[in-house]
Design a protein around this motif. Sequence first.
Motif, mmCIF file in Angstrom:
data_model
loop_
_atom_site.group_PDB
_atom_site.id
_atom_site.type_symbol
_atom_site.label_atom_id
_atom_site.label_comp_id
_atom_site.label_asym_id
_atom_site.label_seq_id
_atom_site.Cartn_x
_atom_site.Cartn_y
_atom_site.Cartn_z
ATOM 1 N N TYR A 194 0.863 -1.179 0.000
ATOM 2 C CA TYR A 194 0.000 0.000 0.000
ATOM 3 C C TYR A 194 0.900 1.229 0.000
ATOM 4 C CZ TYR A 194 -3.428 -3.450 1.481
ATOM 5 O OH TYR A 194 -4.235 -4.544 1.537
ATOM 6 N N TYR A 195 0.334 2.372 -0.385
ATOM 7 C CA TYR A 195 1.110 3.610 -0.394
ATOM 8 C C TYR A 195 0.455 4.623 0.530
ATOM 9 C CZ TYR A 195 3.703 1.595 -4.200
ATOM 10 O OH TYR A 195 4.491 0.756 -4.941
ATOM 11 N N ALA A 196 1.267 5.208 1.402
ATOM 12 C CA ALA A 196 0.796 6.237 2.321
ATOM 13 C C ALA A 196 1.232 7.599 1.778
ATOM 14 C CB ALA A 196 1.403 6.007 3.701
ATOM 15 N N PHE A 197 0.281 8.537 1.718
ATOM 16 C CA PHE A 197 0.558 9.882 1.221
ATOM 17 C C PHE A 197 0.365 10.880 2.353
ATOM 18 C CE2 PHE A 197 -0.558 7.407 -2.481
ATOM 19 C CZ PHE A 197 0.332 7.852 -3.442
ATOM 20 N N THR A 198 1.097 11.969 2.280
ATOM 21 C CA THR A 198 0.965 13.042 3.248
ATOM 22 C C THR A 198 -0.072 14.037 2.742
ATOM 23 O OG1 THR A 198 3.296 12.793 3.812
ATOM 24 C CG2 THR A 198 2.220 14.813 4.517
ATOM 25 N N ARG A 199 -0.969 14.472 3.638
ATOM 26 C CA ARG A 199 -2.012 15.435 3.254
ATOM 27 C C ARG A 199 -1.768 16.754 3.975
ATOM 28 N NH1 ARG A 199 -7.575 16.252 5.407
ATOM 29 N NH2 ARG A 199 -8.657 17.409 3.801
ATOM 30 N N ASN A 200 -1.771 17.834 3.219
ATOM 31 C CA ASN A 200 -1.625 19.179 3.786
ATOM 32 C C ASN A 200 -2.990 19.579 4.331
ATOM 33 O OD1 ASN A 200 -1.689 22.046 4.051
ATOM 34 N ND2 ASN A 200 0.167 22.169 2.792
ATOM 35 N N THR A 201 -3.079 19.798 5.640
ATOM 36 C CA THR A 201 -4.377 20.094 6.250
ATOM 37 C C THR A 201 -4.899 21.485 5.896
ATOM 38 O OG1 THR A 201 -3.268 20.797 8.284
ATOM 39 C CG2 THR A 201 -4.043 18.501 8.174
ATOM 40 N N THR A 202 -4.018 22.369 5.453
ATOM 41 C CA THR A 202 -4.453 23.719 5.066
ATOM 42 C C THR A 202 -5.041 23.711 3.666
ATOM 43 O OG1 THR A 202 -2.703 24.679 6.432
ATOM 44 C CG2 THR A 202 -3.731 26.138 4.817
ATOM 45 N N THR A 203 -4.338 23.105 2.712
ATOM 46 C CA THR A 203 -4.793 23.124 1.315
ATOM 47 C C THR A 203 -5.619 21.900 0.951
ATOM 48 O OG1 THR A 203 -2.828 21.992 0.500
ATOM 49 C CG2 THR A 203 -2.722 24.409 0.643
ATOM 50 N N GLY A 204 -5.471 20.830 1.725
ATOM 51 C CA GLY A 204 -6.175 19.596 1.416
ATOM 52 C C GLY A 204 -5.494 18.761 0.354
ATOM 53 N N CYS A 205 -4.339 19.223 -0.137
ATOM 54 C CA CYS A 205 -3.622 18.505 -1.190
ATOM 55 C C CYS A 205 -2.778 17.369 -0.606
ATOM 56 C CB CYS A 205 -2.716 19.466 -1.946
ATOM 57 S SG CYS A 205 -3.630 20.727 -2.837
ATOM 58 N N PHE A 206 -2.617 16.324 -1.418
ATOM 59 C CA PHE A 206 -1.769 15.202 -1.039
ATOM 60 C C PHE A 206 -0.395 15.363 -1.664
ATOM 61 C CE2 PHE A 206 -5.976 13.467 -0.385
ATOM 62 C CZ PHE A 206 -5.824 12.743 0.796
ATOM 63 N N SER A 207 0.621 14.744 -1.034
ATOM 64 C CA SER A 207 1.973 14.781 -1.582
ATOM 65 C C SER A 207 2.005 14.060 -2.933
ATOM 66 C CB SER A 207 2.957 14.127 -0.606
ATOM 67 O OG SER A 207 2.590 12.781 -0.389
ATOM 68 N N ALA A 208 2.969 14.410 -3.763
ATOM 69 C CA ALA A 208 3.082 13.825 -5.098
ATOM 70 C C ALA A 208 3.586 12.393 -5.054
ATOM 71 C CB ALA A 208 4.003 14.681 -5.963
ATOM 72 N N THR A 209 4.361 12.053 -4.039
ATOM 73 C CA THR A 209 4.893 10.696 -3.927
ATOM 74 C C THR A 209 4.425 10.076 -2.620
ATOM 75 O OG1 THR A 209 6.919 11.487 -2.892
ATOM 76 C CG2 THR A 209 6.952 11.216 -5.294
ATOM 77 N N GLY A 210 4.281 8.787 -2.639
ATOM 78 C CA GLY A 210 3.848 8.073 -1.441
ATOM 79 C C GLY A 210 4.954 7.184 -0.904
ATOM 80 N N ARG A 211 4.776 6.747 0.310
ATOM 81 C CA ARG A 211 5.729 5.838 0.945
ATOM 82 C C ARG A 211 5.126 4.432 0.910
ATOM 83 N NH1 ARG A 211 9.417 7.292 5.380
ATOM 84 N NH2 ARG A 211 10.689 5.435 5.481
ATOM 85 N N ALA A 212 5.875 3.488 0.376
ATOM 86 C CA ALA A 212 5.389 2.103 0.266
ATOM 87 C C ALA A 212 5.356 1.450 1.639
ATOM 88 C CB ALA A 212 6.282 1.305 -0.665
ATOM 89 N N VAL A 213 4.238 0.798 1.932
ATOM 90 C CA VAL A 213 4.063 0.053 3.177
ATOM 91 C C VAL A 213 3.624 -1.346 2.781
ATOM 92 C CG1 VAL A 213 2.790 -0.100 5.342
ATOM 93 C CG2 VAL A 213 3.354 2.144 4.396
ATOM 94 N N THR A 214 4.378 -2.356 3.215
ATOM 95 C CA THR A 214 4.043 -3.738 2.880
ATOM 96 C C THR A 214 3.357 -4.395 4.073
ATOM 97 O OG1 THR A 214 5.928 -3.873 1.398
ATOM 98 C CG2 THR A 214 4.964 -5.964 2.124
ATOM 99 N N GLN A 215 2.235 -5.026 3.801
ATOM 100 C CA GLN A 215 1.497 -5.735 4.838
ATOM 101 C C GLN A 215 1.416 -7.206 4.443
ATOM 102 O OE1 GLN A 215 -2.683 -4.967 5.098
ATOM 103 N NE2 GLN A 215 -2.895 -6.065 7.013
ATOM 104 N N THR A 216 1.718 -8.068 5.394
ATOM 105 C CA THR A 216 1.597 -9.507 5.165
ATOM 106 C C THR A 216 0.488 -10.033 6.064
ATOM 107 O OG1 THR A 216 3.937 -9.666 4.637
ATOM 108 C CG2 THR A 216 2.811 -11.713 5.208
ATOM 109 N N GLN A 217 -0.459 -10.731 5.467
ATOM 110 C CA GLN A 217 -1.615 -11.253 6.192
ATOM 111 C C GLN A 217 -1.473 -12.760 6.359
ATOM 112 O OE1 GLN A 217 -4.402 -9.547 7.357
ATOM 113 N NE2 GLN A 217 -5.036 -11.468 8.268
ATOM 114 N N ASP A 218 -1.546 -13.223 7.596
ATOM 115 C CA ASP A 218 -1.548 -14.658 7.862
ATOM 116 C C ASP A 218 -2.996 -15.096 8.036
ATOM 117 O OD1 ASP A 218 -0.497 -17.157 8.225
ATOM 118 O OD2 ASP A 218 0.415 -16.766 10.162
ATOM 119 N N VAL A 219 -3.282 -16.368 7.779
ATOM 120 C CA VAL A 219 -4.647 -16.881 7.864
ATOM 121 C C VAL A 219 -4.725 -17.907 8.990
ATOM 122 C CG1 VAL A 219 -6.457 -18.110 6.622
ATOM 123 C CG2 VAL A 219 -4.977 -16.511 5.418
ATOM 124 N N ILE A 220 -5.730 -17.750 9.834
ATOM 125 C CA ILE A 220 -5.929 -18.686 10.938
ATOM 126 C C ILE A 220 -6.301 -20.053 10.361
ATOM 127 C CG2 ILE A 220 -7.342 -19.228 12.956
ATOM 128 C CD1 ILE A 220 -7.780 -16.188 13.255
#
Length: 142
Positions: free
Chosen positions: A11-37
């Motif tokens: 997934y990609y996480a983006f930074t949001r400017n709370t004043t303008t409401g705009c998101f950053s142009a680049t995101g930071r990759a976040v990897t999630q691994t899901q295990d199954v019961i």
Amino acid sequence: FTPTTSATATYYAFTRNTTTGCFSATGRAVTQTQDVIPTAAAAGPDQPLLCGTSTTMAATAVNNGGTGTWSVVGPVGTIVITSPNSPTTTVTGLPQDVPGGAAIVTTLRWTATSALGVCTPSTDDVILTVNPRPVVNNLTPI
């Protein structure tokens, strides 16, 4: 969301400017691994009438990519689990009392683990009862 198999996603996480409401142009990759019961462990029926020192187990196979493993709960000794990860393995070396003695009870455990080993394992025990050797009387002819 409950996946049916273990999965890895990025997934990609983006930074949001709370004043303008705009998101950053680049995101930071976040990897999630899901295990199954895994499904609940099912070691199969108890075996109360064994007459010898070996038997074949009848556990239910573990699903969702997990692993099942047999282990001896007690008593320990010369018991050999031929294929510890097979639900239908052969077990040999079960203790057996002398002729006329008592039945000996052994407990084996089937443990179901998840594919990545993150989820809490599930266990189920099976009781094996080996009857003593038969008493042989020397009969004399009349």
